[in-house]
Design a protein around this motif. Structure first.
Motif, mmCIF file in Angstrom:
data_model
loop_
_atom_site.group_PDB
_atom_site.id
_atom_site.type_symbol
_atom_site.label_atom_id
_atom_site.label_comp_id
_atom_site.label_asym_id
_atom_site.label_seq_id
_atom_site.Cartn_x
_atom_site.Cartn_y
_atom_site.Cartn_z
ATOM 1 N N LEU A 36 0.632 -1.263 0.333
ATOM 2 C CA LEU A 36 -0.082 0.266 -0.184
ATOM 3 C C LEU A 36 0.700 1.139 0.149
ATOM 4 C CD1 LEU A 36 -1.913 -0.727 2.484
ATOM 5 C CD2 LEU A 36 -2.909 -1.099 0.193
ATOM 6 N N ILE A 37 0.655 2.068 -0.598
ATOM 7 C CA ILE A 37 1.664 3.209 -1.165
ATOM 8 C C ILE A 37 0.680 4.840 -0.600
ATOM 9 C CG2 ILE A 37 3.176 4.222 -3.137
ATOM 10 C CD1 ILE A 37 3.490 1.708 -4.529
ATOM 11 N N GLU A 38 1.433 5.141 -0.441
ATOM 12 C CA GLU A 38 0.648 6.455 0.699
ATOM 13 C C GLU A 38 0.834 7.875 -0.823
ATOM 14 O OE1 GLU A 38 0.425 10.040 3.573
ATOM 15 O OE2 GLU A 38 1.676 7.948 4.349
ATOM 16 N N ARG A 39 -0.462 8.350 -1.155
ATOM 17 C CA ARG A 39 -0.379 9.430 -2.263
ATOM 18 C C ARG A 39 -1.617 10.252 -2.220
ATOM 19 N NH1 ARG A 39 3.932 7.879 -5.167
ATOM 20 N NH2 ARG A 39 4.387 6.019 -6.248
ATOM 21 N N GLU A 40 -1.543 11.181 -2.635
ATOM 22 C CA GLU A 40 -1.815 12.440 -2.720
ATOM 23 C C GLU A 40 -3.539 11.629 -1.948
ATOM 24 O OE1 GLU A 40 -2.698 16.457 -3.875
ATOM 25 O OE2 GLU A 40 -1.057 16.149 -4.986
ATOM 26 N N ALA A 41 -3.685 11.255 -3.604
ATOM 27 C CA ALA A 41 -5.133 10.781 -3.432
ATOM 28 C C ALA A 41 -6.104 10.176 -2.510
ATOM 29 C CB ALA A 41 -5.724 11.002 -5.135
ATOM 30 N N GLY A 42 -5.069 9.095 -1.729
ATOM 31 C CA GLY A 42 -5.438 8.356 -0.875
ATOM 32 C C GLY A 42 -4.143 7.049 -1.918
ATOM 33 N N PHE A 43 -4.269 6.157 -0.472
ATOM 34 C CA PHE A 43 -3.447 4.640 -0.698
ATOM 35 C C PHE A 43 -3.851 4.096 -2.145
ATOM 36 C CE2 PHE A 43 -3.447 4.463 3.919
ATOM 37 C CZ PHE A 43 -1.724 4.715 3.972
ATOM 38 N N PHE B 161 -6.681 1.688 -3.752
ATOM 39 C CA PHE B 161 -7.109 0.793 -2.871
ATOM 40 C C PHE B 161 -9.006 1.776 -2.925
ATOM 41 C CE2 PHE B 161 -7.534 -0.014 1.913
ATOM 42 C CZ PHE B 161 -7.420 -0.645 1.834
ATOM 43 N N GLY B 162 -9.383 2.998 -2.388
ATOM 44 C CA GLY B 162 -10.401 3.003 -2.623
ATOM 45 C C GLY B 162 -11.006 1.575 -3.834
ATOM 46 N N PHE B 163 -10.990 2.166 -4.737
ATOM 47 C CA PHE B 163 -11.083 0.906 -5.731
ATOM 48 C C PHE B 163 -11.279 -0.314 -5.269
ATOM 49 C CE2 PHE B 163 -11.143 -1.356 -10.078
ATOM 50 C CZ PHE B 163 -12.344 -1.015 -10.550
ATOM 51 N N LEU B 164 -10.601 -0.640 -4.903
ATOM 52 C CA LEU B 164 -10.246 -2.241 -4.237
ATOM 53 C C LEU B 164 -11.163 -2.890 -3.650
ATOM 54 C CD1 LEU B 164 -6.403 -2.543 -5.740
ATOM 55 C CD2 LEU B 164 -8.112 -4.031 -7.407
ATOM 56 N N MET B 165 -11.081 -1.709 -2.734
ATOM 57 C CA MET B 165 -12.085 -2.567 -1.575
ATOM 58 C C MET B 165 -13.868 -1.806 -1.985
ATOM 59 S SD MET B 165 -9.990 -3.903 0.671
ATOM 60 C CE MET B 165 -9.663 -4.487 -1.268
ATOM 61 N N ASP B 166 -14.161 -1.479 -2.976
ATOM 62 C CA ASP B 166 -15.158 -0.956 -3.463
ATOM 63 C C ASP B 166 -15.628 -2.775 -3.822
ATOM 64 O OD1 ASP B 166 -17.596 -0.213 -3.675
ATOM 65 O OD2 ASP B 166 -17.360 1.912 -4.963
ATOM 66 N N ARG C 229 -16.013 -22.798 -12.715
ATOM 67 C CA ARG C 229 -15.250 -22.456 -11.402
ATOM 68 C C ARG C 229 -15.796 -21.165 -11.408
ATOM 69 N NH1 ARG C 229 -9.236 -19.747 -12.374
ATOM 70 N NH2 ARG C 229 -9.180 -19.143 -10.186
ATOM 71 N N ARG C 230 -15.633 -21.006 -10.642
ATOM 72 C CA ARG C 230 -16.530 -18.959 -10.419
ATOM 73 C C ARG C 230 -15.589 -18.282 -9.991
ATOM 74 N NH1 ARG C 230 -20.008 -19.181 -6.107
ATOM 75 N NH2 ARG C 230 -21.208 -17.416 -7.134
ATOM 76 N N PHE C 231 -15.025 -16.708 -10.088
ATOM 77 C CA PHE C 231 -14.615 -16.227 -9.203
ATOM 78 C C PHE C 231 -14.536 -14.851 -9.205
ATOM 79 C CE2 PHE C 231 -13.594 -17.178 -13.624
ATOM 80 C CZ PHE C 231 -13.189 -15.804 -14.071
ATOM 81 N N TYR C 232 -14.161 -14.001 -8.854
ATOM 82 C CA TYR C 232 -13.879 -12.821 -8.839
ATOM 83 C C TYR C 232 -13.424 -12.286 -9.636
ATOM 84 C CZ TYR C 232 -16.572 -12.780 -4.107
ATOM 85 O OH TYR C 232 -17.200 -13.007 -3.040
ATOM 86 N N ALA C 233 -13.638 -10.540 -10.274
ATOM 87 C CA ALA C 233 -12.948 -10.388 -11.388
ATOM 88 C C ALA C 233 -13.603 -8.475 -11.545
ATOM 89 C CB ALA C 233 -13.354 -10.549 -12.788
ATOM 90 N N MET C 234 -12.072 -7.472 -11.376
ATOM 91 C CA MET C 234 -12.965 -6.380 -12.202
ATOM 92 C C MET C 234 -11.826 -5.756 -12.679
ATOM 93 S SD MET C 234 -10.978 -4.874 -8.201
ATOM 94 C CE MET C 234 -11.325 -6.362 -6.972
ATOM 95 N N THR C 235 -12.053 -4.652 -13.439
ATOM 96 C CA THR C 235 -11.257 -3.822 -14.176
ATOM 97 C C THR C 235 -10.826 -2.950 -13.848
ATOM 98 O OG1 THR C 235 -12.440 -5.406 -16.255
ATOM 99 C CG2 THR C 235 -11.066 -3.100 -16.945
ATOM 100 N N HIS C 236 -10.163 -2.347 -14.167
ATOM 101 C CA HIS C 236 -10.341 -0.604 -13.929
ATOM 102 C C HIS C 236 -9.084 -0.226 -14.310
ATOM 103 C CE1 HIS C 236 -7.333 2.926 -11.769
ATOM 104 N NE2 HIS C 236 -8.327 3.057 -10.868
#
Length: 214
Positions: free
Chosen positions: A57-64, A159-164, A181-188
């Motif tokens: 986790l990297i601290e950036r101005e907009a958040g982690f 991090f906020g996107f990944l924790m939503d 097989r069922r699995f989670y996925a997301m696209t950023h």
């Protein structure tokens, strides 16, 4: 956690909900796994290869943000997939030692820039690995030099996107055996995050936000 919390307060809050740096599985013996979206009980009769990844986790101005890689197209397994830096444990290594070593070998991240916070939920892969996610905070001033034999691209995802939870989709694929097989996925942006990486992120979300927390 209050939206107005300082980075230091957020770091402490995250650390409180992780397992301590101990060379053992959580007392519950529960892991997440490729075989489905539900937690799976550990099976002592199956010998799994221990591995670890660094959830940096990297601290950036907009958040982690979270440090991620896209694996090289020349690798034999998980070619081109988005992954955390990590790999199997060497003899005598702890999970956090392996995670730091692999991060240095794969992307050139020096361990001195990482403040370890704790361990998230272990993850069992269909390829026979038991992966321990090691969460750490990466300090400013680090430089990266990806190993082209292992890493095609290094990037950060908020991090906020990944924790939503609204960003997670449940996908399904049919295996050569005919099983599904069922699995989670997301696209950023242009990065497709799925499988073990998405599963470990979802398990971290469940730890932090999935129940009433202090």
């Amino acid at each position: 956690m209050s939206p107005g919390a300082s980075p230091a307060e957020l770091r402490a809050w995250i650390a409180r909900h992780l397992d301590p740096l101990e060379d053992r599985l959580p007392a519950s013996g529960v892991v997440m796994g490729d075989q489905g979206l539900e937690p799976l009980p550990s099976d002592p009769t199956i010998e799994l290869t221990p591995a670890a990844v660094l959830v940096g986790l990297i601290e950036r101005e907009a958040g982690f943000s979270v440090l991620l890689t896209r694996r090289s197209d020349t690798l034999r397994r998980h070619t081109g997939q988005v992954a955390f830096p990590g790999g199997r444990l060497d003899p005598g290594e702890t999970a956090w030692q392996a995670a730091l070593r692999e991060a240095q070998e794969e992307v050139g991240l020096h361990p001195d820039f990482v403040e370890l916070a704790g361990l998230s939920t272990p993850y069992r892969t269909g390829t026979g690995y038991l992966v321990t996610p090691v969460v750490g905070f990466i300090a400013e001033g680090f430089t990266l030099e990806p190993n082209p034999d292992e890493v095609a691209h290094v990037f950060e995802t908020p991090f906020g996107f990944l924790m939503d939870p609204s960003n997670y989709e449940e996908h399904e694929r049919e295996l050569p055996t005919g099983d599904k097989r069922r699995f989670y996925a997301m696209t950023h942006e242009d990065q497709y995050i799925w499988g073990a990486t998405a599963g470990m992120l979802r398990a971290l979300y469940d730890r932090l936000y999935g129940a009433a927390l202090a």
